[in-house]
Scaffold this motif. Structure first.
Motif, PDB file in Angstrom:
ATOM      1  N   UNK A 197       3.553   3.811  -6.702  1.00 16.13           N
ATOM      2  CA  UNK A 197       2.687   2.830  -7.338  1.00 16.13           C
ATOM      3  C   UNK A 197       1.210   3.223  -7.266  1.00 16.13           C
ATOM      4  N   UNK A 198       0.821   3.943  -6.230  1.00 14.46           N
ATOM      5  CA  UNK A 198      -0.584   4.292  -6.005  1.00 14.46           C
ATOM      6  C   UNK A 198      -1.455   3.041  -6.001  1.00 14.46           C
ATOM      7  N   UNK A 199      -0.980   2.021  -5.282  1.00 17.78           N
ATOM      8  CA  UNK A 199      -1.694   0.745  -5.264  1.00 17.78           C
ATOM      9  C   UNK A 199      -3.065   0.867  -4.627  1.00 17.78           C
ATOM     10  N   UNK A 200      -3.972   0.069  -5.133  1.00 11.03           N
ATOM     11  CA  UNK A 200      -5.310  -0.074  -4.585  1.00 11.03           C
ATOM     12  C   UNK A 200      -5.515  -1.575  -4.393  1.00 11.03           C
ATOM     13  N   UNK A 201      -5.525  -2.017  -3.145  1.00 11.80           N
ATOM     14  CA  UNK A 201      -5.660  -3.437  -2.848  1.00 11.80           C
ATOM     15  C   UNK A 201      -7.137  -3.746  -2.640  1.00 11.80           C
ATOM     16  N   UNK A 202      -7.636  -4.659  -3.447  1.00 12.89           N
ATOM     17  CA  UNK A 202      -9.036  -5.057  -3.324  1.00 12.89           C
ATOM     18  C   UNK A 202      -9.186  -6.186  -2.313  1.00 12.89           C
ATOM     19  N   UNK A 203     -10.387  -6.353  -1.820  1.00 17.48           N
ATOM     20  CA  UNK A 203     -10.676  -7.468  -0.925  1.00 17.48           C
ATOM     21  C   UNK A 203     -10.626  -8.762  -1.737  1.00 17.48           C
ATOM     22  N   UNK A 204     -10.245  -9.866  -1.099  1.00 17.28           N
ATOM     23  CA  UNK A 204     -10.192 -11.138  -1.840  1.00 17.28           C
ATOM     24  C   UNK A 204     -11.579 -11.658  -2.175  1.00 17.28           C
ATOM     25  N   UNK A 205     -11.638 -12.416  -3.243  1.00 17.43           N
ATOM     26  CA  UNK A 205     -12.843 -13.117  -3.669  1.00 17.43           C
ATOM     27  C   UNK A 205     -14.062 -12.221  -3.846  1.00 17.43           C
ATOM     28  N   UNK A 206     -13.852 -11.069  -4.477  1.00 15.89           N
ATOM     29  CA  UNK A 206     -14.995 -10.243  -4.846  1.00 15.89           C
ATOM     30  C   UNK A 206     -15.195 -10.330  -6.360  1.00 15.89           C
ATOM     31  N   UNK A 207     -16.410 -10.168  -6.775  1.00 19.29           N
ATOM     32  CA  UNK A 207     -16.773 -10.272  -8.183  1.00 19.29           C
ATOM     33  C   UNK A 207     -16.755  -8.887  -8.803  1.00 19.29           C
ATOM     34  N   UNK A 208     -16.024  -8.741  -9.909  1.00 15.65           N
ATOM     35  CA  UNK A 208     -15.996  -7.488 -10.657  1.00 15.65           C
ATOM     36  C   UNK A 208     -16.740  -7.722 -11.968  1.00 15.65           C
ATOM     37  N   UNK A 209     -17.865  -7.050 -12.130  1.00 15.90           N
ATOM     38  CA  UNK A 209     -18.733  -7.288 -13.287  1.00 15.90           C
ATOM     39  C   UNK A 209     -18.133  -6.854 -14.613  1.00 15.90           C
ATOM     40  N   UNK A 210     -17.441  -5.725 -14.604  1.00 15.26           N
ATOM     41  CA  UNK A 210     -16.985  -5.149 -15.868  1.00 15.26           C
ATOM     42  C   UNK A 210     -15.516  -4.745 -15.775  1.00 15.26           C
ATOM     43  N   UNK A 211     -14.651  -5.618 -16.280  1.00 12.81           N
ATOM     44  CA  UNK A 211     -13.227  -5.334 -16.391  1.00 12.81           C
ATOM     45  C   UNK A 211     -12.940  -5.170 -17.877  1.00 12.81           C
ATOM     46  N   UNK A 212     -12.354  -4.056 -18.256  1.00 11.82           N
ATOM     47  CA  UNK A 212     -12.154  -3.724 -19.665  1.00 11.82           C
ATOM     48  C   UNK A 212     -10.684  -3.832 -20.042  1.00 11.82           C
TER      49      UNK A 212
ATOM     50  N   UNK B 199     -16.395   0.039  -0.775  1.00 16.23           N
ATOM     51  CA  UNK B 199     -16.478  -1.136   0.099  1.00 16.23           C
ATOM     52  C   UNK B 199     -15.762  -2.368  -0.472  1.00 16.23           C
ATOM     53  N   UNK B 200     -15.335  -2.307  -1.734  1.00 15.08           N
ATOM     54  CA  UNK B 200     -14.582  -3.414  -2.335  1.00 15.08           C
ATOM     55  C   UNK B 200     -13.072  -3.284  -2.090  1.00 15.08           C
ATOM     56  N   UNK B 201     -12.652  -2.163  -1.538  1.00 12.99           N
ATOM     57  CA  UNK B 201     -11.231  -1.883  -1.319  1.00 12.99           C
ATOM     58  C   UNK B 201     -10.839  -2.244   0.108  1.00 12.99           C
ATOM     59  N   UNK B 202      -9.717  -2.926   0.252  1.00 14.54           N
ATOM     60  CA  UNK B 202      -9.127  -3.190   1.554  1.00 14.54           C
ATOM     61  C   UNK B 202      -8.338  -1.934   1.918  1.00 14.54           C
ATOM     62  N   UNK B 203      -8.961  -1.051   2.674  1.00 13.28           N
ATOM     63  CA  UNK B 203      -8.371   0.260   2.959  1.00 13.28           C
ATOM     64  C   UNK B 203      -7.088   0.162   3.774  1.00 13.28           C
ATOM     65  N   UNK B 204      -7.040  -0.748   4.742  1.00 15.52           N
ATOM     66  CA  UNK B 204      -5.841  -0.894   5.565  1.00 15.52           C
ATOM     67  C   UNK B 204      -4.655  -1.355   4.719  1.00 15.52           C
ATOM     68  N   UNK B 205      -4.844  -2.370   3.894  1.00 15.22           N
ATOM     69  CA  UNK B 205      -3.769  -2.878   3.042  1.00 15.22           C
ATOM     70  C   UNK B 205      -3.346  -1.823   2.015  1.00 15.22           C
ATOM     71  N   UNK B 206      -4.305  -1.084   1.489  1.00 17.01           N
ATOM     72  CA  UNK B 206      -3.992  -0.030   0.523  1.00 17.01           C
ATOM     73  C   UNK B 206      -3.134   1.062   1.173  1.00 17.01           C
ATOM     74  N   UNK B 207      -3.487   1.472   2.363  1.00 16.62           N
ATOM     75  CA  UNK B 207      -2.702   2.493   3.074  1.00 16.62           C
ATOM     76  C   UNK B 207      -1.280   2.011   3.330  1.00 16.62           C
ATOM     77  N   UNK B 208      -1.148   0.765   3.818  1.00 11.38           N
ATOM     78  CA  UNK B 208       0.187   0.223   4.100  1.00 11.38           C
ATOM     79  C   UNK B 208       1.036   0.132   2.834  1.00 11.38           C
ATOM     80  N   UNK B 209       0.424  -0.286   1.746  1.00 10.68           N
ATOM     81  CA  UNK B 209       1.158  -0.408   0.489  1.00 10.68           C
ATOM     82  C   UNK B 209       1.613   0.957  -0.016  1.00 10.68           C
TER      83      UNK B 209
END
Length: 121
Positions: free
Chosen positions: A83-98, A66-76
């Motif tokens: 690239x296998x891009x995964x476009x996330x929705x704007x202004x979402x909080x990611x708790x653990x980025x390593x 549910x954090x992924x913008x599926x339409x934008x990801x498909x278009x990209x």
């Protein structure tokens, strides 16, 4: 990892880790861990224009579907299949980025994707 979760990767060029903007970390990620080291990535005009330093910092995180913008990801992925891009929705909080490729640096962050993304999203 739950079945509806995805591991994604983002490379950012900086001079030092302190230059990282955690409030506008970015919505454009890749499902391909190795894409950040590819010729396509280094020759990409968009990436080149956005570089703010000489050191690549590679980050990974796990996102829920549910954090992924599926339409934008498909278009990209139609336009840039390698690239296998995964476009996330704007202004979402990611708790653990390593941070995965730098020694002697902080290794885990909480970030907001912010609202920096391409106009077609």
């Amino acid at each position: 990892m739950k079945q509806e979760e995805t591991i994604i990767w983002r490379a950012i060029f900086l001079e030092k880790i302190e230059d990282l903007c955690i409030k506008h970390f970015g919505c454009h990620w890749s499902k391909n861990e190795n894409y950040a080291y590819s010729t396509n990535f280094f020759n990409n005009d968009i990436s080149e224009a956005k570089r703010k330093g000489d050191k690549m910092f590679l980050f990974k995180t796990i996102v829920a579907q549910e954090q992924i913008n599926l339409d934008a990801t498909k278009r990209s992925n139609i336009e840039y299949p390698d690239e296998e891009e995964c476009v996330l929705k704007p202004n979402i909080f990611l708790k653990k980025v390593t941070l995965v490729n730098r020694e002697n640096e902080p290794t885990e962050f909480s970030v907001n994707t912010g609202n920096r993304y391409d106009s077609w999203i």
